[in-house]
Write a protein that holds these residues in place. Structure first.
Motif, short mmCIF file in Angstrom:
data_model
loop_
_atom_site.label_atom_id
_atom_site.label_comp_id
_atom_site.label_asym_id
_atom_site.label_seq_id
_atom_site.Cartn_x
_atom_site.Cartn_y
_atom_site.Cartn_z
N ASP A 43 42.18 42.61 3.36
CA ASP A 43 43.14 41.52 3.52
C ASP A 43 42.45 40.18 3.75
O ASP A 43 42.96 39.13 3.34
N ARG A 44 41.27 40.20 4.38
CA ARG A 44 40.49 38.96 4.54
C ARG A 44 40.00 38.46 3.18
O ARG A 44 40.07 37.27 2.87
N TRP A 45 39.51 39.38 2.35
CA TRP A 45 39.05 39.00 1.02
C TRP A 45 40.22 38.50 0.16
O TRP A 45 40.08 37.54 -0.59
N ALA A 46 41.37 39.15 0.30
CA ALA A 46 42.54 38.71 -0.45
C ALA A 46 42.97 37.31 -0.04
O ALA A 46 43.32 36.47 -0.89
N ALA A 47 42.92 37.03 1.26
CA ALA A 47 43.33 35.72 1.75
C ALA A 47 42.40 34.60 1.30
O ALA A 47 42.78 33.43 1.33
N ASN A 50 41.77 36.01 -3.45
CA ASN A 50 41.58 37.20 -4.29
C ASN A 50 42.71 38.20 -4.04
O ASN A 50 42.48 39.27 -3.47
N PRO A 51 43.94 37.88 -4.44
CA PRO A 51 45.09 38.71 -4.07
C PRO A 51 45.01 40.14 -4.57
O PRO A 51 45.61 41.03 -3.96
N ALA A 52 44.28 40.39 -5.64
CA ALA A 52 44.16 41.77 -6.14
C ALA A 52 43.45 42.68 -5.14
O ALA A 52 43.57 43.91 -5.24
#
Length: 451
Positions: A43-47, A50-52
């Motif tokens: 979720d940190r990377w998505a935020a 990078n939503p995928a």
């Protein structure tokens, strides 16, 4: 912590002693530890644009790539994927003593470290089954060797990516002493978090100042390539067994304890990984060394981007300079002190005293003094080899990123990266499973032309 340049480290033209130059990459030489990143990592990377990579979107890939031999198919695990995952029974006397010591100190039981439950003590998920390492070469490539669209060529180190008019059209390789261009409609780099950024820079994709200093063409000024990578500092603590505890049966790994630093924002950011084989045995390729101590490998796994990788030469055979930048912040030093002191407490429990004569260091006086313990740790500091973020993913308008969420290199058509280089920072667990996941996602994006 700086690695002084040596020809073997990170070089595309030499033979690194500890990186995975085999079919299957570093899953051929690592510890066989196959733990997923934590939900908060995804979720940190998505935020970060990078939503995928949000956990709920990645969970189907995690399930599809595994056959979990312990838990089977369900909401969390898969039973039909190429990677076999199992957990040890913790029957070895040292592993059983570690489990009892963790319970004595009140740490939670964590039977499935891939289930996103409360961090604590539990067995290590591993892709070693019945004593056989099932690396990705075995898990993936062996089943694909008969495909007409697959050709595997060894002993051909890549020198650079061939880029024409802003598009990757192939790679230049050294095959038997001859330079040969391998043409391609699309190039996917998956050489690992040291060699991939090295190749990008040699190909003209990297910080302009560094490339111009070495006379390399600047095809894409990408400040983020090699600028700030992430890894986990690690320290070895050895202890003396009271008696011969016997050989490990099917894995060198015992139990694993994840605990939380006192003031860190990430639960389970400290790790204590147990070795059932002496370090001297692992280094020598044997199972035991009579009379040798056993060890815990302890590390601080808070995601921090403190390292850098910089070119020293335009010659591909010259390794880059790698500086981990460990322990620059007070909280990093404090975290390692905490995990070292907790390990000392574990070895002092009644349960662990049944198998251990003593922890071989640090001594009680050093443990009690922050400054002395910092010096002790610094003198034994190593790396967990969990490098990530040397070509981090994110939106194209963010100068701190090099690729998008599907590995496509910003500003260069037909070129992708599919290894842990693209993770913005290292996860709270070792990244082997996440490296395989990265390959799965990038392959899915290529097949379905995701953008």
């Amino acid at each position: 912590m700086t690695i002084e340049p040596v020809a073997e480290l990170g070089s595309v033209g030499a033979k690194p002693p500890f990186r995975g130059r085999y079919l299957g990459g570093s899953t051929t030489v690592n510890g066989g530890y196959f733990i997923r990143a934590r939900r908060e990592d995804f979720d940190r990377w998505a935020a970060a644009g990078n939503p995928a990579w949000a956990y709920e979107r990645m969970l189907p890939f995690l399930r599809a790539m595994e056959t979990d031999l312990g838990f089977g198919a369900g909401d969390v695990h898969g039973a039909d994927g190429p990677v076999l995952v199992r957990r040890g029974e913790l029957e070895h006397p040292a592993a059983a003593a570690f489990a009892a010591a963790a319970q004595e100190l009140g740490f939670p039981h964590e039977p499935d470290k891939n289930a996103q439950s409360t961090p604590g003590f539990g067995p290590v998920p591993s892709n070693t089954v019945d004593g056989v390492r099932l690396n990705t070469g075995v898990s993936y490539l062996r089943a694909a060797l008969d495909r007409p669209n697959l050709t595997v060529v060894g002993n051909s180190p890549v020198i650079r990516v061939v880029i024409t008019d802003g598009r990757a059209t192939g790679v230049l390789v050294d095959h038997g002493g001859r330079h040969t261009v391998v043409d391609a409609g699309e190039v996917v780099l998956c050489a690992g978090s040291f060699v991939t950024p090295h190749l990008l820079q040699l190909s003209g994709i990297g910080p302009r100042a560094d490339l111009e200093r070495l006379g390399l063409p600047v095809l894409k000024d990408s400040f983020s390539v090699g600028a700030r990578f992430s890894d986990h500092p690690q320290v070895l603590l050895e202890w003396a067994p009271r008696r011969d505890l016997g050989e490990p049966t099917d894995s060198w790994l015992g139990g694993c304890l994840h605990l939380s630093s006192s003031d860190g924002p990430h639960p389970g950011d400290l790790e204590n990984l147990q070795s059932l084989a002496p370090m001297a045995a692992l280094a020598g390729g044997t199972v035991t060394v009579p009379g040798a101590p056993l060890a815990f490998l302890v590390s601080a796994q808070t995601p921090r981007r403190t390292g850098s990788l910089r070119l020293r030469s335009a010659d591909p055979a010259t390794a880059p300079r790698i500086d981990y930048g460990y322990l620059q912040a007070p909280e990093d030093r404090r975290s390692l002190r905490e995990v070292v002191r907790t390990t000392a407490e574990l070895t002092a429990t009644r349960a662990f005293h049944e198998v251990s004569r003593a922890l071989l260091g640090p001594d009680p006086a050093t443990l009690a003094d922050d400054r002395a313990l910092d010096v002790w740790i610094a003198g034994r500091l190593g790396t967990a080899h969990h490098t990530c973020g040397t070509a981090p993913m994110g939106p194209a308008d963010d100068p701190g990123t090099a690729v998008d969420q599907y590995g496509r290199v910003h500003g260069i058509a037909g070129l992708r990266v599919a290894d842990t280089s693209i993770l913005p920072d290292a996860p709270l667990r070792g990244p082997a499973a996440t490296a395989v996941l990265t390959g799965e996602l990038v392959a899915h994006a290529v097949r379905h032309d995701l953008r």
